[in-house]
Design a protein around this motif. Structure first.
Motif, PDB file in Angstrom:
ATOM      1  N   VAL A  64      52.301  35.915  36.381  1.00  0.00           N
ATOM      2  CA  VAL A  64      51.334  36.235  36.966  1.00  0.00           C
ATOM      3  C   VAL A  64      49.836  35.626  36.483  1.00  0.00           C
ATOM      4  N   LEU A  65      49.622  35.038  37.771  1.00  0.00           N
ATOM      5  CA  LEU A  65      47.858  34.285  37.015  1.00  0.00           C
ATOM      6  C   LEU A  65      47.516  34.981  38.360  1.00  0.00           C
ATOM      7  N   VAL A  66      45.996  35.712  37.684  1.00  0.00           N
ATOM      8  CA  VAL A  66      45.111  36.308  38.779  1.00  0.00           C
ATOM      9  C   VAL A  66      43.630  35.392  38.450  1.00  0.00           C
ATOM     10  N   LEU A  67      43.405  35.118  38.939  1.00  0.00           N
ATOM     11  CA  LEU A  67      41.687  35.390  39.142  1.00  0.00           C
ATOM     12  C   LEU A  67      40.549  36.168  40.045  1.00  0.00           C
ATOM     13  N   ARG A  68      39.828  36.696  38.789  1.00  0.00           N
ATOM     14  CA  ARG A  68      38.734  37.834  39.240  1.00  0.00           C
ATOM     15  C   ARG A  68      37.059  36.932  38.932  1.00  0.00           C
ATOM     16  N   LYS A  69      36.538  37.185  39.835  1.00  0.00           N
ATOM     17  CA  LYS A  69      35.049  37.113  39.162  1.00  0.00           C
ATOM     18  C   LYS A  69      34.509  38.215  38.777  1.00  0.00           C
ATOM     19  N   ILE A  70      33.561  38.150  37.840  1.00  0.00           N
ATOM     20  CA  ILE A  70      33.139  39.421  37.139  1.00  0.00           C
ATOM     21  C   ILE A  70      31.467  39.239  36.478  1.00  0.00           C
ATOM     22  N   PRO A  86      30.704  41.304  31.737  1.00  0.00           N
ATOM     23  CA  PRO A  86      31.904  41.107  31.281  1.00  0.00           C
ATOM     24  C   PRO A  86      32.063  42.194  30.257  1.00  0.00           C
ATOM     25  N   ASN A  87      31.623  43.883  30.073  1.00  0.00           N
ATOM     26  CA  ASN A  87      31.480  44.765  29.805  1.00  0.00           C
ATOM     27  C   ASN A  87      32.922  45.482  30.859  1.00  0.00           C
ATOM     28  N   LYS A  88      32.594  45.384  31.623  1.00  0.00           N
ATOM     29  CA  LYS A  88      33.941  45.493  32.526  1.00  0.00           C
ATOM     30  C   LYS A  88      35.072  44.894  32.817  1.00  0.00           C
ATOM     31  N   LEU A  89      35.573  44.276  31.419  1.00  0.00           N
ATOM     32  CA  LEU A  89      36.168  42.945  31.636  1.00  0.00           C
ATOM     33  C   LEU A  89      37.627  44.110  31.437  1.00  0.00           C
ATOM     34  N   GLY A  90      37.650  44.833  30.807  1.00  0.00           N
ATOM     35  CA  GLY A  90      39.181  45.718  29.930  1.00  0.00           C
ATOM     36  C   GLY A  90      39.252  46.943  31.250  1.00  0.00           C
ATOM     37  N   LEU A  91      38.386  47.310  32.623  1.00  0.00           N
ATOM     38  CA  LEU A  91      39.303  48.279  33.153  1.00  0.00           C
ATOM     39  C   LEU A  91      39.449  46.490  34.396  1.00  0.00           C
ATOM     40  N   THR A  92      38.799  45.854  34.606  1.00  0.00           N
ATOM     41  CA  THR A  92      39.236  44.701  35.117  1.00  0.00           C
ATOM     42  C   THR A  92      41.245  44.508  34.920  1.00  0.00           C
ATOM     43  N   ASN A 112      31.123  30.072  36.460  1.00  0.00           N
ATOM     44  CA  ASN A 112      30.756  30.805  37.493  1.00  0.00           C
ATOM     45  C   ASN A 112      31.150  32.145  37.655  1.00  0.00           C
ATOM     46  N   ASP A 113      31.347  32.893  36.607  1.00  0.00           N
ATOM     47  CA  ASP A 113      32.002  33.588  36.014  1.00  0.00           C
ATOM     48  C   ASP A 113      33.091  34.322  36.589  1.00  0.00           C
ATOM     49  N   VAL A 114      34.059  33.440  36.998  1.00  0.00           N
ATOM     50  CA  VAL A 114      35.374  33.784  37.110  1.00  0.00           C
ATOM     51  C   VAL A 114      36.363  33.319  35.361  1.00  0.00           C
TER      52      VAL A 114
END
Length: 161
Positions: A92-98, A101-107, A146-148
């Motif tokens: 499963v592939l999911v793209l997110r704008k973040i 980067p400190n919130k990467l683990g939560l995302t 672009n932070d994706v």
């Protein structure tokens, strides 16, 4: 005229933006019977775990859905991506704008929860008498423009007792 598609590997993308609940895009590579067997790449809609073979997929322009489908098409051309046609394991592939980067683990944790919830909903919608367990693990992450970020998960579905 194409008649039968036999997928060899695929990547699923949860659909957003106007699609019904539990809708996914299936980006798949396999063979299709034309005058002779031909290798093809196909994008199909999946609703509640069932491929809508005669329904053309649509993804809104300039959205993460569109970007996800194009990115998945590229991943399938690399032999290390895409799950086989097993019903118990899928990618499963999911793209997110973040932006932070400190919130990467939560995302990542939140996306895993969303994938698991969708999987449970799909099995519930089919009124199966079998309950399922779901194990989701991050297989790989990519930083796009672009932070994706793109997150590719391995999702294992197994009967639960």
């Amino acid at each position: 005229m194409a008649r039968v598609f036999d997928p060899k590997k695929s990547i699923f993308i949860p659909a957003t933006g106007g699609h019904p609940k539990n809708a996914e895009y299936r980006v798949a590579w396999g063979t299709e019977q034309w005058d002779k067997p031909v290798n093809v790449t196909k994008v199909q809609m999946v609703y509640n775990g069932t491929v809508a073979g005669m329904l053309s997929p649509s993804f809104p322009d300039n959205t993460l859905d569109e970007q996800s489908v194009y990115f998945a098409l590229g991943l399938l051309k690399d032999n290390k991506y895409g799950s086989s046609t097993s019903k118990s394991i899928k990618e499963v592939l999911v793209l997110r704008k973040i932006e932070d980067p400190n919130k990467l683990g939560l995302t990542i944790s939140k996306i895993e929860d969303e994938i698991e919830e969708m999987t449970f909903d799909i099995f519930d919608s089919k009124k199966n008498s079998i309950s399922v367990g779901v194990r989701t693990e991050l297989k790989e992450q990519f930083i796009l423009e672009n932070d994706v970020y793109a997150f590719l998960f391995r999702v294992e579905i197994f009967p639960s007792r």
